[in-house]
Write an enzyme that holds these catalytic residues in place. Structure first.
Site, PDB file in Angstrom:
ATOM      1  N   ARG A  24       5.618   6.833 -10.951  1.00 23.18           N
ATOM      2  CA  ARG A  24       4.175   6.719 -11.687  1.00 23.18           C
ATOM      3  C   ARG A  24       3.686   5.406 -10.811  1.00 23.18           C
ATOM      4  O   ARG A  24       4.502   4.549 -10.351  1.00 23.18           O
ATOM      5  CB  ARG A  24       4.191   6.674 -12.903  1.00 23.18           C
ATOM      6  CG  ARG A  24       4.601   7.830 -13.676  1.00 23.18           C
ATOM      7  CD  ARG A  24       3.378   8.792 -13.672  1.00 23.18           C
ATOM      8  NE  ARG A  24       3.528  10.110 -14.518  1.00 23.18           N
ATOM      9  CZ  ARG A  24       4.372  11.241 -14.320  1.00 23.18           C
ATOM     10  NH1 ARG A  24       4.869  11.209 -13.098  1.00 23.18           N
ATOM     11  NH2 ARG A  24       4.488  12.303 -15.057  1.00 23.18           N
ATOM     12  N   ASP A  32      -9.763   1.419  -9.204  1.00 19.58           N
ATOM     13  CA  ASP A  32      -9.049   1.608  -8.018  1.00 19.58           C
ATOM     14  C   ASP A  32      -8.938   3.293  -7.567  1.00 19.58           C
ATOM     15  O   ASP A  32      -9.053   3.782  -6.627  1.00 19.58           O
ATOM     16  CB  ASP A  32      -7.886   1.138  -7.898  1.00 19.58           C
ATOM     17  CG  ASP A  32      -6.922   1.292  -6.838  1.00 19.58           C
ATOM     18  OD1 ASP A  32      -7.435   1.076  -5.550  1.00 19.58           O
ATOM     19  OD2 ASP A  32      -5.963   1.546  -6.795  1.00 19.58           O
ATOM     20  N   LYS A  70      10.753  20.529   2.764  1.00 23.64           N
ATOM     21  CA  LYS A  70      11.787  21.462   3.257  1.00 23.64           C
ATOM     22  C   LYS A  70      11.951  22.385   2.371  1.00 23.64           C
ATOM     23  O   LYS A  70      12.523  23.558   2.701  1.00 23.64           O
ATOM     24  CB  LYS A  70      12.931  20.843   3.886  1.00 23.64           C
ATOM     25  CG  LYS A  70      12.573  20.006   5.045  1.00 23.64           C
ATOM     26  CD  LYS A  70      13.935  19.062   5.690  1.00 23.64           C
ATOM     27  CE  LYS A  70      13.467  18.394   6.741  1.00 23.64           C
ATOM     28  NZ  LYS A  70      14.905  17.634   7.525  1.00 23.64           N
ATOM     29  N   GLU A 109       7.495   7.269   7.450  1.00 25.54           N
ATOM     30  CA  GLU A 109       7.763   8.186   8.591  1.00 25.54           C
ATOM     31  C   GLU A 109       6.118   8.404   9.116  1.00 25.54           C
ATOM     32  O   GLU A 109       5.998   8.784  10.503  1.00 25.54           O
ATOM     33  CB  GLU A 109       8.182   9.696   8.177  1.00 25.54           C
ATOM     34  CG  GLU A 109       9.608   9.727   7.552  1.00 25.54           C
ATOM     35  CD  GLU A 109       9.974  11.031   7.046  1.00 25.54           C
ATOM     36  OE1 GLU A 109       9.001  12.099   7.339  1.00 25.54           O
ATOM     37  OE2 GLU A 109      11.169  11.238   6.699  1.00 25.54           O
ATOM     38  N   CYS A 345     -19.563 -37.643  -5.664  1.00 21.34           N
ATOM     39  CA  CYS A 345     -20.132 -36.903  -4.704  1.00 21.34           C
ATOM     40  C   CYS A 345     -20.659 -35.453  -5.111  1.00 21.34           C
ATOM     41  O   CYS A 345     -21.609 -34.898  -5.038  1.00 21.34           O
ATOM     42  CB  CYS A 345     -18.519 -36.428  -4.062  1.00 21.34           C
ATOM     43  SG  CYS A 345     -18.169 -37.776  -3.107  1.00 21.34           S
ATOM     44  N   GLN A 364     -23.796 -30.949  -4.654  1.00 24.46           N
ATOM     45  CA  GLN A 364     -22.866 -31.998  -4.188  1.00 24.46           C
ATOM     46  C   GLN A 364     -23.362 -32.436  -2.971  1.00 24.46           C
ATOM     47  O   GLN A 364     -23.727 -31.827  -2.051  1.00 24.46           O
ATOM     48  CB  GLN A 364     -21.592 -31.159  -3.864  1.00 24.46           C
ATOM     49  CG  GLN A 364     -20.614 -32.425  -3.615  1.00 24.46           C
ATOM     50  CD  GLN A 364     -19.079 -31.690  -3.527  1.00 24.46           C
ATOM     51  OE1 GLN A 364     -18.856 -30.496  -4.025  1.00 24.46           O
ATOM     52  NE2 GLN A 364     -18.067 -32.309  -3.065  1.00 24.46           N
TER      53      GLN A 364
END
Length: 462
Positions: A24, A32, A70, A109, A345, A364
């Site tokens: 799973r 998703d 197969k 594969e 800053c 900034q």
């Protein structure tokens, strides 16, 4: 007979290669799954027998379902082929797109056929329990086309990445790119368009002016990933600010050296603060945040009930008058500038509430993109998280407005290396307990799923 038919791959994988657990998916991510449906609907999906069985042997609707096996036999609902090459040959003239969707053997594969045009990859930021793994570098020969912004669901941070073979023109299905790309693109822009300037430190900079970045705080925490950021330093410095501290030694004792260079005896003497004890930084951020307007003496003095406590006023406004346009935090006090080891800053921030979501915009004036900005992004994102929790609000955005946006000349080579890196998903941030804003310690903050490239050394200009 050979075939020119190519295929795409669609999969979700942890950064260490985990793709499955007990036949799973190891995670539940509704968005998703919706994206998977959007990409593959109308196409031909190719899967292994175990993947088909994990779907209760029910074919996916509105798609041609192909199983590589197969032992199975074809039916009205499912086409069966012994090899991937046989399926590619059979659908060689089909106008429909082919998608390999799992599992491990099919992906491996499929790559061996050299017919994979692109990969739609969901990168899972948390290492969940898996018993099936691909080689984490299995797609190393592909190029990154796009990376999405970070998303989160059920405590899991993730993003989408579109990987392509050279010459591929497949659609990415990514609408909003990773928000760290703003930072990387800004570095590139400074390198291309920046004006060479002399500066206070004598190092020299390349500078541009008046830029903006935006970060979605509702989905993730914007701690940069293209180099490892010292998160403990971010937290300890912010807590130091919030307590109104100005003694740099308190940070040094915790192994945080951000202010070390600006607090040495030599440095203080060169800026006319010979009377100040070493590491007494003067009326810097914390003092202005908690005691704006009070007369500064030294870092040892108790300033309780002196000046304006801007942080407490912000909390009261967010709780009682969240629509106010005066929810502002200022560190810029012209009267005190000459007493500071370093003028602020990050000068001013404003907080904004809409539909129960708290956003912060910070201006900034001086923006050191190599060292300072990664810290500043994380610090004000963290402050917004803390205020949202204190005031029972959800999270909105952090908007970063940049004045003198620069790269120091001795950071250029390091940053060239950094912009070649691909971001990981941003982490999630959990704040434990329900303490007062002023009582938290570093141990109360937990990063979830923080993955980052190696640290890049850069020397601070003092």
């Amino acid at each position: 007979m050979t075939t020119n038919k190519t295929f795409s791959m669609v999969l979700a994988m942890t950064l260490n290669g985990g793709i499955g657990y007990q036949n799973r998916l190891p995670w539940k991510l509704k968005e998703d799954l919706q994206r998977f449906k959007k990409i593959t609907t109308g196409g031909i999906v190719i899967m292994g027998r175990k993947t088909f069985e994990s779907m209760n042997s029910k074919p996916l609707p509105n798609r041609v379902n192909v199983v590589i096996s197969k032992n199975m036999k074809s039916s009205n609902e499912v086409q069966v082929f012994p090899r991937i090459e046989d399926a590619l040959q059979f659908y060689n003239t089909s106008h429909q797109k082919l998608y390999l969707i799992g599992g491990k053997r099919i992906f491996e594969e499929g790559l061996a056929t050299d017919k994979c045009s692109d990969v739609h990859l969901t990168r899972i930021g948390v290492e969940t329990k898996c018993d099936v793994y691909l080689n984490k570098n299995i797609f190393s020969t592909f190029q990154v086309n796009k990376t999405s912004q970070t998303k989160s669901e059920n405590g899991i941070n993730y993003d989408y990445q579109h990987l392509i073979n050279k010459n591929s023109h497949e659609q990415s299905y990514i609408d909003e790119e990773h928000q760290e790309n703003q930072y990387l693109d800004m570095i590139t822009k400074i390198m291309k368009e920046g004006v060479s300037k002399d500066d206070r430190t004598g190092v020299g900079t390349m500078s541009i002016f008046g830029q903006t970045m935006r970060f979605n705080l509702a989905q993730s925490f914007p701690l940069l990933t293209t180099k490892k950021v010292f998160f403990r330093g971010v937290v300890e410095e912010l807590l130091w600010f919030l307590r109104g501290n100005t003694n740099g030694k308190l940070l040094l004792d915790k192994g945080v050296k951000i202010w070390e260079g600006n607090g040495t005896r030599e440095y203080l003497d060169t800026i006319g603060l010979q009377h100040r004890q070493e590491h007494d930084l003067g009326p810097v951020y914390g003092f202005q945040w908690r005691h704006f307007g009070a007369k500064y003496k030294d870092c040892q003095t108790d300033y309780s009930n002196q000046g304006v406590d801007q942080v407490k006023e912000i909390i009261q406004l967010l709780k009682n008058n969240p629509d106010s346009r005066r929810i502002i935090l200022s560190a810029w006090n012209p009267i005190d500038l000459k007493q500071m080891a370093l003028p602020p800053c990050h000068v001013m921030s404003q907080f904004f509430v809409a539909n129960g979501k708290l956003s912060c915009m910070m201006y900034q004036r001086s923006c050191d993109f190599g060292l300072g900005i990664p810290f500043n992004i994380a610090s004000y994102a963290l402050l917004t998280y803390m205020l949202a929790k204190e005031c029972n609000l959800n999270l909105g955005e952090f908007v970063h407005v940049l004045g003198d946006t620069h790269i120091y000349s001795n950071h250029v080579e390091a940053l060239k290396k950094q912009i070649e890196r691909v971001p990981y998903p941003f982490p999630l941030l959990k704040i434990k307990g329900n303490k007062s804003l002023f009582d938290y310690t570093y141990e109360d903050f937990e990063l979830v799923g923080y993955n980052a490239h190696d640290k890049i050394e850069m020397k601070m200009a003092v």
